[in-house]
Motif scaffolding. Structure first.
Motif, short mmCIF file in Angstrom:
data_model
loop_
_atom_site.label_atom_id
_atom_site.label_comp_id
_atom_site.label_asym_id
_atom_site.label_seq_id
_atom_site.Cartn_x
_atom_site.Cartn_y
_atom_site.Cartn_z
N MET A 12 0.83 -1.21 0.00
CA MET A 12 0.00 0.00 0.00
C MET A 12 0.87 1.26 0.00
O MET A 12 0.56 2.22 -0.72
N VAL A 13 1.94 1.25 0.78
CA VAL A 13 2.85 2.40 0.80
C VAL A 13 3.52 2.56 -0.58
O VAL A 13 3.64 3.68 -1.09
N ALA A 14 3.92 1.46 -1.19
CA ALA A 14 4.53 1.55 -2.52
C ALA A 14 3.53 2.11 -3.53
O ALA A 14 3.89 2.96 -4.35
N LEU A 15 2.28 1.66 -3.47
CA LEU A 15 1.26 2.18 -4.38
C LEU A 15 1.03 3.66 -4.13
O LEU A 15 0.93 4.45 -5.08
N ARG A 16 1.00 4.06 -2.87
CA ARG A 16 0.81 5.49 -2.52
C ARG A 16 2.00 6.32 -3.00
O ARG A 16 1.85 7.47 -3.38
N THR A 17 3.18 5.73 -3.00
CA THR A 17 4.37 6.43 -3.51
C THR A 17 4.26 6.60 -5.02
O THR A 17 4.64 7.64 -5.56
N LEU A 18 3.71 5.61 -5.69
CA LEU A 18 3.55 5.67 -7.15
C LEU A 18 2.49 6.68 -7.56
O LEU A 18 2.67 7.42 -8.52
N THR A 19 1.38 6.70 -6.83
CA THR A 19 0.28 7.59 -7.18
C THR A 19 -0.37 8.17 -5.93
O THR A 19 -0.72 7.41 -5.02
N PRO A 20 -0.54 9.47 -5.87
CA PRO A 20 -1.22 10.06 -4.73
C PRO A 20 -2.68 9.59 -4.61
O PRO A 20 -3.26 9.65 -3.54
N ASP A 21 -3.26 9.12 -5.70
CA ASP A 21 -4.64 8.65 -5.70
C ASP A 21 -4.69 7.12 -5.57
O ASP A 21 -5.45 6.45 -6.27
N ALA A 22 -3.88 6.59 -4.68
CA ALA A 22 -3.77 5.15 -4.51
C ALA A 22 -5.10 4.51 -4.14
O ALA A 22 -5.42 3.41 -4.60
N GLN A 23 -5.88 5.18 -3.32
CA GLN A 23 -7.16 4.62 -2.88
C GLN A 23 -8.08 4.36 -4.07
O GLN A 23 -8.66 3.28 -4.19
N THR A 24 -8.20 5.31 -4.96
CA THR A 24 -9.05 5.14 -6.14
C THR A 24 -8.46 4.10 -7.08
O THR A 24 -9.19 3.26 -7.62
N THR A 25 -7.15 4.13 -7.27
CA THR A 25 -6.49 3.15 -8.13
C THR A 25 -6.75 1.74 -7.63
O THR A 25 -7.12 0.85 -8.41
N PHE A 26 -6.60 1.53 -6.33
CA PHE A 26 -6.82 0.21 -5.76
C PHE A 26 -8.29 -0.19 -5.85
O PHE A 26 -8.61 -1.33 -6.20
N ALA A 27 -9.19 0.73 -5.53
CA ALA A 27 -10.62 0.42 -5.58
C ALA A 27 -11.06 0.01 -6.99
O ALA A 27 -11.82 -0.95 -7.15
N LYS A 28 -10.57 0.71 -8.00
CA LYS A 28 -10.90 0.36 -9.39
C LYS A 28 -10.35 -1.01 -9.75
O LYS A 28 -11.02 -1.81 -10.39
N HIS A 29 -9.12 -1.28 -9.34
CA HIS A 29 -8.51 -2.57 -9.65
C HIS A 29 -9.26 -3.70 -8.95
O HIS A 29 -9.54 -4.74 -9.55
N LEU A 30 -9.58 -3.50 -7.69
CA LEU A 30 -10.33 -4.50 -6.94
C LEU A 30 -11.69 -4.77 -7.60
O LEU A 30 -12.10 -5.92 -7.74
N ALA A 31 -12.36 -3.72 -8.03
CA ALA A 31 -13.66 -3.88 -8.69
C ALA A 31 -13.50 -4.68 -9.99
O ALA A 31 -14.34 -5.55 -10.30
N ASN A 32 -12.44 -4.40 -10.75
CA ASN A 32 -12.21 -5.15 -11.99
C ASN A 32 -11.93 -6.62 -11.72
O ASN A 32 -12.45 -7.50 -12.41
N VAL A 33 -11.10 -6.89 -10.72
CA VAL A 33 -10.79 -8.29 -10.37
C VAL A 33 -12.06 -8.99 -9.89
O VAL A 33 -12.34 -10.13 -10.30
N ALA A 34 -12.83 -8.33 -9.05
CA ALA A 34 -14.06 -8.94 -8.56
C ALA A 34 -15.03 -9.19 -9.70
O ALA A 34 -15.66 -10.27 -9.76
N ASP A 35 -15.13 -8.26 -10.61
CA ASP A 35 -16.06 -8.42 -11.73
C ASP A 35 -15.68 -9.61 -12.60
O ASP A 35 -16.53 -10.42 -12.93
#
Length: 107
Positions: A78-101
């Motif tokens: 999570m820290v690495a993702l936050r370092t990559l993008t300040p919008d880590a929460q949205t990036t992760f939520a979108k990815h999780l939704a895609n994987v779940a779908d």
């Protein structure tokens, strides 16, 4: 998206690491991604110890140790993702939704 403050805490931890890091800012992401591998190795070591798979060391860990190490893997990622993008929460939520779908939606 979580509303429990998790991503706020991750942002604070990332800022703390940025402030106190001996690593130049342009290397922070690389080091943090490498840190995921280090933490994954610690989770593997704990599992080997919890199952007694290494006869030389025996049962050196517990499953609670494995859980702790897995939490460290997640936090580090999570820290690495936050370092990559300040919008880590949205990036992760979108990815999780895609994987779940693609995984949970009947085909």
């Amino acid at each position: 998206m979580t509303s429990d403050g998790t991503w706020d805490t991750i942002a604070q931890l990332t800022a703390w690491l940025d402030r106190d890091s001996p690593v130049p800012p342009d290397q922070a992401l690389q080091v943090r991604i490498l840190k995921i591998t280090e933490e994954t190795g610690e989770a593997a070591q704990a599992l080997i110890g919890a199952t007694g798979a290494n006869p030389r060391k025996g049962h050196s860990h517990t499953m609670a140790d494995v859980s702790k190490e897995l939490c460290d893997v997640i936090l580090t990622a999570m820290v690495a993702l936050r370092t990559l993008t300040p919008d880590a929460q949205t990036t992760f939520a979108k990815h999780l939704a895609n994987v779940a779908d693609r995984s949970l939606t009947p085909r």
